[in-house]
Design a protein around this motif. Structure first.
Motif, PDB file in Angstrom:
ATOM      1  N   LYS A 277      19.755   1.876  18.335  1.00  0.00           N
ATOM      2  CA  LYS A 277      18.652   1.579  17.199  1.00  0.00           C
ATOM      3  C   LYS A 277      19.077   0.209  16.687  1.00  0.00           C
ATOM      4  N   ASN A 280      17.447  -2.315  19.011  1.00  0.00           N
ATOM      5  CA  ASN A 280      15.941  -2.304  18.792  1.00  0.00           C
ATOM      6  C   ASN A 280      15.494  -3.037  17.318  1.00  0.00           C
ATOM      7  N   PRO A 287       9.221  -0.519  17.577  1.00  0.00           N
ATOM      8  CA  PRO A 287      10.078   0.601  17.158  1.00  0.00           C
ATOM      9  C   PRO A 287      10.148   1.529  18.147  1.00  0.00           C
ATOM     10  N   LEU A 288      11.267   2.145  18.654  1.00  0.00           N
ATOM     11  CA  LEU A 288      11.447   3.387  19.609  1.00  0.00           C
ATOM     12  C   LEU A 288      10.937   4.667  18.966  1.00  0.00           C
ATOM     13  N   SER A 289      10.250   5.259  19.786  1.00  0.00           N
ATOM     14  CA  SER A 289       9.634   6.671  19.194  1.00  0.00           C
ATOM     15  C   SER A 289      11.011   7.622  19.312  1.00  0.00           C
ATOM     16  N   SER A 290      10.868   8.667  18.781  1.00  0.00           N
ATOM     17  CA  SER A 290      11.870   9.529  18.690  1.00  0.00           C
ATOM     18  C   SER A 290      11.985  10.320  20.283  1.00  0.00           C
ATOM     19  N   GLU A 291      10.884  10.400  20.773  1.00  0.00           N
ATOM     20  CA  GLU A 291      11.041  10.773  22.316  1.00  0.00           C
ATOM     21  C   GLU A 291      11.813  10.011  23.256  1.00  0.00           C
ATOM     22  N   ALA A 292      11.800   8.506  23.154  1.00  0.00           N
ATOM     23  CA  ALA A 292      12.475   7.661  23.829  1.00  0.00           C
ATOM     24  C   ALA A 292      13.800   7.574  23.592  1.00  0.00           C
ATOM     25  N   GLU A 294      15.463  10.246  22.318  1.00  0.00           N
ATOM     26  CA  GLU A 294      16.139  11.522  22.798  1.00  0.00           C
ATOM     27  C   GLU A 294      16.235  11.599  24.242  1.00  0.00           C
TER      28      GLU A 294
END
Length: 438
Positions: A277, A280, A287-292, A294
């Motif tokens: 985080k 990034n 911004p990174l997605s929650s899926e990435a 995860e």
């Protein structure tokens, strides 16, 4: 039907064990007799039927050491078997002899028993003083070789057993001083040693004996270090490792063997999440997605689980491999009693041959490291390392209790050794130690 067969097997087993017990005297006597025959065979083949001794045949020192080692082992076996024979005969009585007759056991002819005992006594009678002579050789005072004015001065070797109790008498004041000063007498003794035609031969012989002692001691120290380490690595790789991997593979969900490892894994995973985080945020990337996040966390969790799974398995392997190492170390001590005696003499010669300042320096260094003011930190590191080595959680209460008691006990033992032994052997070293310590 099955019960009757099982009962017959139990009866047969008990009958066999009882027959073995009743035959103990005969078996012990026969083993002692066969061992005595081996001693007699060595005498006949190598010493012309005489006693196994350097006076009976012309052999080198290495060959005589070989024969004397075998003789010592055979004599020990004969005496153990005779002791077993006497003890078993003491428990034997008329009722047991009748029971033996019922089981089909026939005791040997008493004349044959007496003949074997007489032969055994004839063989070992020549070596009744063998242990005394061996101990007297081990108690020989090591020759002191000093260098003065570029000349080697050696003191004669004097066995401790040659000093009789009647010769040890309290000295009177009149005996403490002589007609001539001691320095003159010492000079005369030194001149006599230098003018002795056999002085060079004695110096060379004493040097060779000291060299042999040093080689044996250094080799034994290396064996004490290398054999347990090799045993640990071989047992861990060949015996313990495959067994642990086999049993742990059947339980894939078992990753941690203690809560401390689990906490370390969770902290590492949490730091990884915060790191990605942070990277990034400081970069210009979107911004990174929650899926990435995860997905990356999932891959990292697998790596952490595999790492701590190997660490847990390694800790279990260390426990059993250390047991093998301890057994190998104890076995080496048991079979190397003569080497231990030589090693003890070597350490006495080295330690007590140091100067007073060197002794005081070693004492202060040892006490400051193990029982000094900063020693608790070292003990804490050692105990935590052992806990991690064996896969145990570090118990802070046990560590603090150990630090509060063991160094104090060790310091007490060390002070008692200084007061009881070193103060009697080298009082000047103790005085130097107190002066340096102040």
């Amino acid at each position: 039907m099955k019960n009757s067969v099982f009962s017959q097997k139990i009866y047969s087993f008990l009958l066999t064990a009882y027959r073995w017990y009743l035959l103990t005297p005969e078996r012990s006597l026969e083993e002692a007799y066969q061992t005595a025959l081996k001693i007699k065979e060595i005498e006949d083949n190598h010493f012309n039927g005489n006693k196994i001794s350097p006076d009976s045949a012309m052999y080198s020192s290495s060959v005589m050491d070989y024969f004397q080692a075998d003789l010592k082992k055979l004599l020990k076996d004969v005496r153990m078997r005779l002791t077993e024979f006497k003890a078993s005969r003491w428990f034997s009585n008329e009722s047991k002899q009748k029971a033996a007759a019922k089981t089909g056991i026939e005791y040997p002819n008493p004349a044959l028993v007496l003949e074997k005992l007489e032969f055994i006594d004839q063989v070992i009678a020549k070596y009744t003083n063998y242990d005394i002579e061996t101990s007297s050789v081990n108690n020989v005072v090591s020759p002191s070789i000093t260098v003065a004015d570029n000349k080697v001065i050696t003191q004669p070797i004097t066995p401790k057993s040659s000093v009789k109790n009647s010769d040890i008498q309290p000295k009177r004041k009149a005996d403490s001083t002589g007609i001539l000063p001691r320095s003159i007498l010492t000079t005369i003794t030194r001149l006599q040693a230098e003018l002795d035609p056999n002085a060079e031969k004695d110096v060379v012989q004493n040097f060779r004996q000291t060299q042999k002692t040093t080689i044996i001691s250094v080799r034994f120290i290396l064996l004490l270090i290398i054999i347990p380490l090799l045993t640990h690595q071989i047992a861990k790789a060949v015996v313990v490792g495959p067994l642990v991997e086999h049993f742990r593979s059947s339980e894939p969900e078992q990753i941690f063997i203690n809560e401390e490892m689990e906490e370390e894994a969770l902290v590492e995973l949490q730091k990884f999440e915060e790191r990605i985080k942070f990277e990034n945020l400081i970069s210009n990337a979107p911004p990174l997605s929650s899926e990435a996040i995860e997905s990356q966390m999932h891959e990292k969790a697998k790596e952490v689980a595999e790492e701590f799974r190997r660490e847990s398995a390694n800790a279990i392997k260390n426990v059993f491999a250390d047991i093998f190492s301890v057994v190998a170390f104890i076995w080496l001590l048991i079979i190397s009693k003569s080497s231990i005696t030589v090693l003890k003499d070597f350490f006495d010669h080295v330690v007590y041959g140091l100067s007073d300042s060197a002794k005081a320096f070693i004492i202060i260094l040892f006490t400051d490291v193990f029982v000094g003011f900063h020693s608790p930190h070292g003990w804490e590191v050692i105990l935590e390392g052992l806990s991690r080595h064996w896969g145990l959680p570090a118990n802070r209460d046990f560590i603090f209790l150990f630090i509060a008691t063991f160094p104090v006990i060790l310091d007490t033992i060390f002070k008692y050794w200084i007061f009881r032994y070193l103060n009697r052997i080298s009082p000047s070293a103790v005085a130097t130690y107190h002066n340096m310590n102040e």
